[in-house]
Enzyme design. Structure first.
Site, mmCIF file in Angstrom:
data_model
loop_
_atom_site.group_PDB
_atom_site.id
_atom_site.type_symbol
_atom_site.label_atom_id
_atom_site.label_comp_id
_atom_site.label_asym_id
_atom_site.label_seq_id
_atom_site.Cartn_x
_atom_site.Cartn_y
_atom_site.Cartn_z
ATOM 1 N N ASP A 89 52.329 -31.840 -10.123
ATOM 2 C CA ASP A 89 51.676 -30.561 -9.894
ATOM 3 C C ASP A 89 50.226 -30.824 -9.483
ATOM 4 O O ASP A 89 49.559 -31.695 -10.028
ATOM 5 C CB ASP A 89 51.743 -29.772 -11.207
ATOM 6 C CG ASP A 89 51.289 -28.339 -11.052
ATOM 7 O OD1 ASP A 89 52.170 -27.460 -11.003
ATOM 8 O OD2 ASP A 89 50.069 -28.114 -10.964
ATOM 9 N N ILE A 90 49.746 -30.066 -8.495
ATOM 10 C CA ILE A 90 48.362 -30.243 -8.050
ATOM 11 C C ILE A 90 47.429 -29.586 -9.072
ATOM 12 O O ILE A 90 47.633 -28.420 -9.437
ATOM 13 C CB ILE A 90 48.152 -29.617 -6.653
ATOM 14 C CG1 ILE A 90 49.134 -30.243 -5.653
ATOM 15 C CG2 ILE A 90 46.705 -29.786 -6.188
ATOM 16 C CD1 ILE A 90 49.128 -29.609 -4.292
ATOM 17 N N ASN A 140 42.711 -22.713 -3.364
ATOM 18 C CA ASN A 140 43.022 -21.529 -2.570
ATOM 19 C C ASN A 140 41.888 -20.514 -2.605
ATOM 20 O O ASN A 140 41.497 -19.962 -1.566
ATOM 21 C CB ASN A 140 44.299 -20.868 -3.095
ATOM 22 C CG ASN A 140 45.539 -21.434 -2.419
ATOM 23 O OD1 ASN A 140 45.485 -21.878 -1.270
ATOM 24 N ND2 ASN A 140 46.662 -21.413 -3.127
ATOM 25 N N ASP A 165 47.287 -24.613 2.310
ATOM 26 C CA ASP A 165 48.496 -25.087 3.001
ATOM 27 C C ASP A 165 48.294 -26.506 3.531
ATOM 28 O O ASP A 165 49.200 -27.338 3.458
ATOM 29 C CB ASP A 165 48.825 -24.155 4.177
ATOM 30 C CG ASP A 165 49.430 -22.844 3.696
ATOM 31 O OD1 ASP A 165 49.714 -22.733 2.483
ATOM 32 O OD2 ASP A 165 49.600 -21.926 4.523
ATOM 33 N N GLU A 192 52.838 -25.142 -5.963
ATOM 34 C CA GLU A 192 52.161 -26.438 -5.816
ATOM 35 C C GLU A 192 52.867 -27.494 -6.659
ATOM 36 O O GLU A 192 52.284 -28.499 -7.030
ATOM 37 C CB GLU A 192 50.678 -26.311 -6.205
ATOM 38 C CG GLU A 192 50.402 -26.076 -7.689
ATOM 39 C CD GLU A 192 50.403 -24.602 -8.089
ATOM 40 O OE1 GLU A 192 51.066 -23.791 -7.414
ATOM 41 O OE2 GLU A 192 49.749 -24.279 -9.104
#
Lengths: 303, 213
Positions: free
Chosen positions: A177-178, A185, A194, A220
């Site tokens: 997971d980021i 964002n 993106d 994500e």
């Protein structure tokens, strides 16, 4: 009406061979696509020109038609092609050779009904096969990042788990997971978000083996199926993935940021005995990585 | 009503047909072994005459015991015409692939194994149906042609599959035999569902056969 021209002119390959596979007829379509004129091939054994047909499968079908008078169907799905011809378009179809559906059937002596020769029709189905290939791919891949989608990953997990059970091979799973993706964002816009998803997918894909399956699980969140891998090695792989993300800044236009990921690692074992448990264990480990500071790899509890 | 009465075959005709099937299937098995290297045992055939509406129920009952089955369907078309159903019970894909291909050069292929399995099933089915139907037709002095095989693999509901177009006011002659590929675990049933249209012809072909023999 003179119909005798039809076999020559028809937009389909037509070949007739005798019981010994000697060519008796070779129509214009075959001449055009093969570059072999009928006078060059007639009287010769088909296998002299197409040694790829000298295989058990083709010959069994040929003998079946000779013995039983049935039709044999050589589907594109199974055989790809019988005659290695170039595709007729300069557009990329995704295939090296023209994809063909071929049919073989008996020809009988007019007087005694004995099967004395065999015809073979060749139909160009490259376009259809190309569409099908694209559809299959579209159904497997995530539209944004081009890595596998969740649906396909689930089928990979199921299949690999079955293999693991049947052959008792090791199987590991990574969930990643980021970190603080929402902030990326919010601060840099969704387009930059993106870009991060795409760039990260590319970096991770190139850091994995061919046998590993990497895909986007949603948002994500990504995951990775590592077949025939023990947990020590899986942790090392996870660490490598964490490195390729953190090592270089993500740069797009004027924006440049550091991105980090957290990774949870699970392995199939007595305790983790279903695909669902494999996913859940990695997810729990990922949660622990997030809880304990992020930008790190955490292995599932083994006891 | 008249037509139905005529269409049903007599006990004597049944006997002749059984004999023809016995000989045909024997020849088919022998030729498969000699020319194609496919070694198969075909058990004693069986004939069943039933009404069209009973057909789906009959087949479902027969197939039900083989839950993991795969079915190859192919229509044959001559004076002798109908539907051939080859029901394979629980298939080992690797064994199946080895039936036609001893070279096993599947490595280059990116298609999932189930696509190859399905296509191989059709190819083996096509040869087996062609051998059995072809030999029966030959004995009855007929020549038949075939549609490309279709394959159904277990999970689909059988109801949607058995949707035969048959006249209500008729009877169906169903020929059945069990088969087993030697030294493998691959086995199943072959059903030949004779079209009502060819019953009249079949009756005269049977009597011709008797006169000849």
């Amino acid at each position: 009406m003179d119909f005798s021209q039809i076999p020559y002119q028809i937009n389909i390959g037509l070949v007739i061979v005798d019981r010994d596979l000697k060519v008796i007829f070779w129509n214009n379509w075959m001449a055009m696509h093969s570059g072999i004129k009928d006078e060059e091939i007639i009287g010769h054994n088909l296998l002299e020109f197409y040694s790829n047909l000298d295989n058990v499968r083709f010959l069994k079908n040929f003998r079946s038609v000779i013995s039983f008078g049935n039709l044999s169907f050589f589907s594109q799905k199974l055989h790809k092609y019988l005659f290695p011809f170039n595709t007729t378009t300069s557009f990329d179809t995704g295939f090296e050779y023209m994809q063909q559906n071929c049919t073989m059937g008996p020809m009988r002596d007019k007087d005694n009904g004995e099967i004395n020769s065999v015809y073979l029709t060749v139909q160009d189905v490259t376009d259809l096969a190309s569409y099908e290939k694209k559809l299959v791919e579209a159904n497997m891949l995530d539209g944004l990042t081009g890595v596998f989608n969740r649906k396909y990953l689930n089928s990979v997990i199921e299949k690999e788990f079955e293999r693991h059970v049947r052959y008792s091979r090791a199987l590991c799973f990574l969930m990643l997971d980021i970190d603080f993706f929402k902030n990326i964002n919010d601060n840099y816009g969704h387009q930059f978000g993106d870009f991060v998803l795409k760039e990260l997918s590319a970096r991770i894909s190139s850091a994995l083996r061919d046998v590993d399956s990497f895909g986007r699980y949603g948002g994500e969140e990504f995951c990775c199926v590592l077949p025939e891998t023990d947990i020590k090695f899986a942790v090392a792989v996870a660490e490598r993935l964490r490195q390729v993300v953190v090592d270089e800044k993500f740069i797009n236009g004027s924006s440049s940021i550091d991105v980090t990921i957290s990774i949870g690692v699970s392995a199939s074992c007595d305790k983790v005995s279903t695909p669902e448990m494999l996913i859940r264990s990695a997810d729990e480990a990922l949660y622990k990585a997030k809880e304990t500071g992020r930008n790190k790899v955490v292995m599932m509890d083994e006891e | 009503m008249d037509k139905t009465e005529k269409a049903i075959i007599t006990e004597e005709e049944k006997e002749i047909l059984l004999e023809i099937m016995n000989i045909s299937f024997g020849k088919a098995a022998a030729d498969l072994a000699e020319f194609i290297d496919i070694y198969i045992e075909l058990s004693i055939p069986y004939i069943h005459v039933l009404e069209p509406r009973a057909l789906s129920g009959y087949l479902k009952k027969e197939i039900k015991d083989n839950l993991d089955c795969s079915i190859v369907e192919q229509k044959y078309w001559g004076k002798f015409k109908g539907d051939a159903l080859l029901v394979f019970s629980a298939i080992s894909s690797r064994e199946l692939l080895s039936l036609l291909d001893t070279e096993k050069d599947w490595g280059y292929c990116s298609d999932p194994i189930d696509v190859l399995e399905k296509e191989s099933l059709m190819e083996v089915g096509n040869i087996l149906i062609g051998a059995c139907v072809g030999k029966i037709a030959e004995m009855l002095n007929d020549i038949v042609t075939y549609t490309p095989p279709k394959v159904i693999i277990e999970t689909q509901p059988l109801d949607s599959f058995f949707n035969f177009q048959v006249e209500e006011d008729s009877s169906i002659i169903l020929l059945r035999t069990a088969f087993k590929f030697k030294s493998t675990d691959i086995s199943g049933f072959l059903f030949l569902i004779t079209s009502n249209e060819s019953v009249e012809w079949l009756k005269s072909a049977l009597s011709e056969f008797m006169e000849r023999s």
